[in-house]
Design a protein around this motif. Structure first.
Motif, PDB file in Angstrom:
ATOM      1  N   LEU A   1       3.296   6.098 -17.614  1.00  0.00           N
ATOM      2  CA  LEU A   1       3.268   5.235 -16.180  1.00  0.00           C
ATOM      3  C   LEU A   1       2.005   4.369 -15.842  1.00  0.00           C
ATOM      4  N   ALA A   2       1.221   4.712 -15.423  1.00  0.00           N
ATOM      5  CA  ALA A   2      -0.122   4.627 -15.035  1.00  0.00           C
ATOM      6  C   ALA A   2       0.066   3.154 -16.460  1.00  0.00           C
TER       7      ALA A   2
ATOM      8  N   THR B   1       5.848  -8.712  -6.798  1.00  0.00           N
ATOM      9  CA  THR B   1       5.831  -7.564  -7.553  1.00  0.00           C
ATOM     10  C   THR B   1       5.503  -6.041  -6.888  1.00  0.00           C
ATOM     11  N   PRO B   2       5.164  -6.641  -5.499  1.00  0.00           N
ATOM     12  CA  PRO B   2       5.677  -4.520  -4.954  1.00  0.00           C
ATOM     13  C   PRO B   2       7.160  -4.887  -4.303  1.00  0.00           C
ATOM     14  N   ASP B   3       7.665  -5.821  -4.150  1.00  0.00           N
ATOM     15  CA  ASP B   3       9.417  -5.681  -4.310  1.00  0.00           C
ATOM     16  C   ASP B   3       9.940  -5.517  -5.164  1.00  0.00           C
ATOM     17  N   ILE B   4       9.335  -5.750  -6.011  1.00  0.00           N
ATOM     18  CA  ILE B   4      10.076  -5.059  -7.581  1.00  0.00           C
ATOM     19  C   ILE B   4       9.775  -3.590  -7.951  1.00  0.00           C
ATOM     20  N   LEU B   5       8.571  -3.244  -6.769  1.00  0.00           N
ATOM     21  CA  LEU B   5       8.226  -1.534  -7.761  1.00  0.00           C
ATOM     22  C   LEU B   5       9.259  -0.775  -6.672  1.00  0.00           C
ATOM     23  N   ALA B   6       9.776  -1.097  -5.353  1.00  0.00           N
ATOM     24  CA  ALA B   6       9.986  -0.787  -4.486  1.00  0.00           C
ATOM     25  C   ALA B   6      11.406  -0.444  -5.096  1.00  0.00           C
TER      26      ALA B   6
ATOM     27  N   PHE C   1       0.561  -1.294  -0.327  1.00  0.00           N
ATOM     28  CA  PHE C   1       0.347  -0.087   0.002  1.00  0.00           C
ATOM     29  C   PHE C   1       0.986   1.020  -0.488  1.00  0.00           C
ATOM     30  N   ASP C   2       1.571   1.296   0.448  1.00  0.00           N
ATOM     31  CA  ASP C   2       2.950   2.626   0.099  1.00  0.00           C
ATOM     32  C   ASP C   2       3.138   2.059  -0.972  1.00  0.00           C
ATOM     33  N   ILE C   3       3.541   1.764  -1.243  1.00  0.00           N
ATOM     34  CA  ILE C   3       4.365   1.616  -2.819  1.00  0.00           C
ATOM     35  C   ILE C   3       3.217   1.722  -4.027  1.00  0.00           C
ATOM     36  N   LYS C   4       2.275   1.646  -3.632  1.00  0.00           N
ATOM     37  CA  LYS C   4       0.972   2.462  -4.663  1.00  0.00           C
ATOM     38  C   LYS C   4       0.865   3.695  -4.417  1.00  0.00           C
TER      39      LYS C   4
ATOM     40  N   LEU D   1       3.806   5.564  -6.355  1.00  0.00           N
ATOM     41  CA  LEU D   1       3.267   5.527  -7.184  1.00  0.00           C
ATOM     42  C   LEU D   1       1.979   6.698  -7.521  1.00  0.00           C
ATOM     43  N   ASP D   2       0.969   6.608  -6.935  1.00  0.00           N
ATOM     44  CA  ASP D   2       0.009   7.840  -6.870  1.00  0.00           C
ATOM     45  C   ASP D   2       0.683   9.267  -6.927  1.00  0.00           C
ATOM     46  N   GLY D   3       0.932   9.127  -6.210  1.00  0.00           N
ATOM     47  CA  GLY D   3       1.985  10.678  -5.789  1.00  0.00           C
ATOM     48  C   GLY D   3       3.386  10.614  -6.962  1.00  0.00           C
ATOM     49  N   LEU D   4       3.802   9.933  -7.772  1.00  0.00           N
ATOM     50  CA  LEU D   4       4.307  10.479  -8.739  1.00  0.00           C
ATOM     51  C   LEU D   4       3.408  10.726  -9.920  1.00  0.00           C
ATOM     52  N   ASP D   5       2.201   9.848 -10.046  1.00  0.00           N
ATOM     53  CA  ASP D   5       1.838  10.418 -11.305  1.00  0.00           C
ATOM     54  C   ASP D   5       1.021  11.146 -11.046  1.00  0.00           C
ATOM     55  N   GLU D   6       0.400  11.990  -9.495  1.00  0.00           N
ATOM     56  CA  GLU D   6      -0.184  13.531  -9.667  1.00  0.00           C
ATOM     57  C   GLU D   6       0.842  14.470 -10.049  1.00  0.00           C
ATOM     58  N   LYS D   7       2.059  13.842  -9.252  1.00  0.00           N
ATOM     59  CA  LYS D   7       3.047  15.163  -9.418  1.00  0.00           C
ATOM     60  C   LYS D   7       3.104  15.395 -10.976  1.00  0.00           C
TER      61      LYS D   7
END
Length: 907
Positions: A77-78, A92-97, A52-55, A58-64
């Motif tokens: 990105l989306a 998947t979360p570990d890869i994204l982190a 959830f932290d990773i998501k 990523l949402d913050g990066l999209d908004e920025k």
């Protein structure tokens, strides 16, 4: 223990990789490092990555990225995150982190262009039969001949086959040979019946298993009458029947009604659903099936129109997509691992979403009354598709908007093909029945009317262009583009016809109208379509129009033709035309019947303009009509006689398409008006009184004569100056400027027509100014009347006005035989006229009345003041009503100024 051993082994590998130590080379240090690492790992707990932290990151990066106006990066990105999360695994979360840890200011340093490097290479094209046959053609001899395998089989092989067949039978001792032929045993091929599967299939035939009586409850909870023979269905069976019906297949739950209607079979019910609810759900599917059946029945009709064939094929493709979606849904229902819930309500929601555009299309076809439409079915379909697309966009239905827009442009491409062929090649094929352009075969040989008459726009009974409504505004541009090509072909310029200088990437399709704008849903579809269509037309018309304009200005001699018209009709060189005018006026004054002889006048005018480079004298001729002015008295007493002389200047066929024959008629009217004014000027300027001691001049009569003569001469001079300096010169200069800036031939024609219309208005020759023009002509006739009266008075008083004696007795006419003799003497020798050019006209044909000279002068003055007042009042009236107010006010003031000054002098 196995886990500890694995952790210990991984720890040893980690130490060796990071420090380079091993147990063999430096055992003491290696053991020390291993103990330290083990204690650290043992006392430090490492939890799993928080997905959830990773998501959230990523949402913050999209908004920025979107705040920084990097919508393209955010969309990319989306898209990739969605593709990565779809086949999600526990790592998947570990890869994204890990990727977030490796990233370095992705919001500012990322570039959308870098993604092109990550694209995988295109796969090699699939091998086709055409390529296989191209490398190894199937043209060998005997390759397609039938082969008798039985004849080629050896006896040993037959024995082996027969032996194998015999092994499969129960009695393996039976010989497989009878003589030389093998005997096949049918028992080896019999498949035993699966009784269990057959019984399962029979149990699934729910339509043959009545469930006995069933009592239905009403909406108020009270039981309704029971129905016998009702069969209960499972929800899966009901869904299957619904999907079959939507696919156009016969079912037991639904049956075909009249037309495209669908009726429900009331013998079936759901055991766990109330009958009212069940009927409501099936009612939705029944209505949906009726709308889909309308499309299926319509696609079964034969279409001969290419546009309707394209429309039909496009609808069939959409129905195929809908059927494919139904098949996929059926497959998901049959797979237990698919996770799809077997629910009639869920099926209703899914079919409602997937069929919504088709329902809209079905409504459109139902609304289209093809049998009673006043134009082609293809036009009706295109117009409806265009209107429904605009309505879907305005209502915010994006799915239907894109669905209908794609369908519209697929059909529009078929209509666009003959239109593009016309614009690029100027060709009309017999199959182009939908095009709104026709060729007039009768006018095909007259190049002078090539632009106006050879090709015309097809129009319906209401006068509108025979084209879809959304093309009416652009039809003129499309029409002119093809005519420009044909014009250039007749000029012999085939290079422009074969040179396609437009951009091939520019086309009118879904991608260029809707897909090119990321905010297409916000921009009106009509504006986007019109803009793209105009760009498409301009790209194909620009080079042709420029080339045609260049030919008209240089090769065809447009400027020379305009100069010639000014010299011939507008008397641009007044002194040069003065010799022609003087000769004509002298012949009229001397009573010559041949004054308007077309051969003599043609020779005279051609000789006058022979030194002008812009005038082609071979194109110049004179035509004369005798009419009511054939007798001497009529042609002498009115300036209207000059209207019987028509000057014709034949223009090249290229220029005739710009300056039409009706415009040349306006040129002729202006020329006649100028010639009439010059006639009065010529007559009044030659009038003079010479005093004689033997016959003293009455001072009152002389003053009155000079007053009237001055007024008439002022009036004629003001009119002539007004026409030359106020009307013709400025309007012609403005017209030339507009022609030089015109982009196409149609604009040039429009400019010249407006120029002629403006000339007619300002020169007082238009229909609404006809009373004023008639009054001016009457004033000009007063000048001729004054000349006649003065000639009679001079004859009575024996004054020599023209340097020769005129012996006329007051109130008498010369004998007719004498007049005839004088006419024969004058017409027999043209050279005698030149000796008497300064003399007054022969007055033998002037009729004198008993009215005294002074009374005639007073009557002329009264008539002049009345007509001149009418002209001034009329000019001011039309100026106030609107129009060329400035020039008409100027003319009225100039006429009034001359009248007031002359009146003061007379008093």
């Amino acid at each position: 223990m196995a886990s500890l051993a694995k952790v210990g082994r991984l720890t040893d590998e980690l130490i060796t990789i990071l420090t380079g130590l091993s147990e063999d080379h430096d055992r003491k240090k290696f053991i020390s490092c291993r103990d330290f690492t083990s204690r650290t790992l043992r006392h430090h707990g490492h939890g799993r990555t928080d997905q959830f932290d990773i998501k959230s990151q990523l949402d913050g990066l999209d908004e920025k990225l979107r705040v920084l106006n990097e919508d393209a990066l955010a969309d990319a990105l989306a898209t990739r995150l969605e593709a990565l999360w779809t086949p999600s695994s526990k790592w998947t979360p570990d890869i994204l982190a890990f990727l977030l840890q490796l990233s370095d200011q992705p919001a500012t340093k990322s570039r959308i262009e870098d993604l092109e490097v990550l694209k995988p290479p295109d796969p090699p094209p699939a091998l086709t039969w055409a390529e296989i046959i191209a490398n190894d053609p199937l043209d060998e001899k005997g390759i397609w001949d039938d082969i008798d395998y039985a004849a080629e089989t050896s006896e040993d092989e037959d024995a082996d086959i027969s032996l194998n067949l015999s092994v499969a039978t129960d009695d393996t001792r039976i010989s497989a040979f009878v003589g030389e032929e093998s005997v096949a045993h049918t028992d080896a091929h019999v498949v035993p019946v699966d009784t269990e599967a057959l019984q399962s299939l029979q149990r699934g035939r729910y339509w043959e298993s009545p469930a006995g009586p069933r009592t239905s409850l009403g909406h108020d909870g009270f039981p309704l009458e029971s129905s016998l023979g009702t069969s209960y269905l499972t929800e899966l069976q009901c869904i299957r029947e619904v999907l079959f019906m939507l696919s156009g297949l016969p079912t037991s739950l639904f049956r075909r009604g009249p037309g495209q209607g669908v009726l429900r079979n009331e013998e079936y019910a759901l055991r766990h659903t109330e009958q009212g609810t069940f009927e409501h759900i099936l009612g939705f599917f029944r209505d949906l099936g009726e709308r889909i059946n309308i499309l299926r029945q319509w696609t079964m009709k034969m279409q001969s129109d290419p546009l309707m064939q394209t429309f039909k094929a496009a609808v069939e493709v959409r129905l195929g997509v809908f059927d494919k979606d139904i098949s996929e849904y059926q497959g998901q229902l049959g797979e237990k691992a698919s996770g799809v819930v077997i629910s009639l309500l869920q099926t209703e929601q899914r079919m409602k979403l997937s069929s919504r555009p088709l329902v809209l299309l079905s409504n459109m076809i139902s609304d289209a009354d093809y049998a009673n439409c006043d134009h082609d079915e293809g036009f009706k379909s295109l117009e409806l598709l265009y209107d429904y697309t605009c309505s879907a966009q305005m209502s915010g239905n994006d799915t239907a908007y894109h669905f209908l827009a794609k369908l519209f442009f697929e059909c529009f491409q078929t209509y666009l093909q003959p239109m593009e062929n016309w614009m690029l090649n100027g060709e009309l094929r017999s199959s182009d029945c939908n095009l709104f352009i026709t060729k007039n075969e009768r006018a095909a040989k007259d190049l002078g009317s090539l632009w106006h008459d050879q090709y015309t726009l097809r129009k319906d009974v209401s006068g509108k262009v025979h084209a879809p409504n959304f093309l009416h505004a652009a039809s003129i541009k499309i029409f002119n583009a093809g005519k420009s090509i044909i014009f250039l072909q007749n000029l012999g310029d085939h290079d422009v016809v074969t040179n396609k200088s437009f951009s091939p990437d520019l086309d009118v399709n879904y991608e260029t109208v809707v897909g090119r704008n990321p905010y297409a849903e916000l921009a009106p579809f009509t504006e986007e379509f019109d803009q793209t269509l105009n760009e498409w037309i301009s790209s194909r018309q620009r080079s042709t129009s420029l080339s045609l304009r260049k030919h008209l200005f240089s090769t065809c001699g447009l400027w020379h033709s305009l100069d010639a018209l000014e010299y011939v009709y507008f008397l641009r060189d007044g002194a040069l035309f003065g010799t022609v005018a003087t000769t004509i006026f002298d012949k009229i004054d001397h009573g010559r019947d041949a004054w308007n002889d077309r051969f003599l006048l043609t020779e005279l005018i051609q000789g006058t303009y022979s030194n002008l480079e812009c005038v082609d004298t071979s194109r110049l001729s004179v035509r004369s009509d005798s009419g009511r002015y054939n007798d001497i008295q009529n042609r002498r007493r009115s300036v209207k006689v000059l209207g019987s002389m028509k000057i014709e200047y034949t223009l090249p066929w290229q220029i005739c398409n710009i300056i039409r024959p009706k415009s040349l008629a306006s040129y002729q009217r202006i020329f006649t008006f100028l010639l009439q004014i010059r006639r009065v000027q010529y007559t009044l300027c030659r009038l003079r009184l010479l005093k004689d001691d033997s016959s003293p001049l009455d001072g009152v009569e002389a003053s009155l004569f000079y007053s009237i003569r001055h007024r008439l001469l002022w009036h004629a001079n003001v009119l002539y100056n007004y026409l030359i300096t106020v009307v013709l010169a400025p309007c012609t200069a403005h017209m030339r400027e507009c022609l030089a800036a015109a982009e196409d031939l149609d604009t040039m024609i429009s400019i010249h027509e407006r120029y002629i219309s403006r000339l007619e208005d300002q020169a007082l020759l238009s229909k609404r100014l006809a009373p004023i023009h008639q009054a001016i002509v009457s004033i000009l006739d007063l000048g001729i009347l004054l000349s006649d009266a003065h000639a009679a008075y001079a004859g009575e008083r024996n004054f020599d006005v023209t340097n020769r004696s005129i012996s006329v007795h007051s109130g008498q006419l010369l004998p007719r035989s004498r007049r005839a003799g004088r006419h024969e003497d004058v017409s027999s020798d043209d050279e005698d006229d030149t000796s008497d050019e300064g003399g007054e006209a022969d007055t033998s044909y002037i009729s004198f009345q008993e009215t005294p000279y002074n009374l005639r002068l007073l009557k002329m003055r009264e008539q002049f003041e009345r007509l001149c007042g009418f002209v001034r009042a009329g000019l001011r009236g039309v100026a106030r009503a609107g129009g060329e107010s400035s020039c008409w006010d100027t003319l009225a003031e100039s006429l009034e100024l001359g009248n007031s000054q002359t009146g003061q002098d007379a008093r």
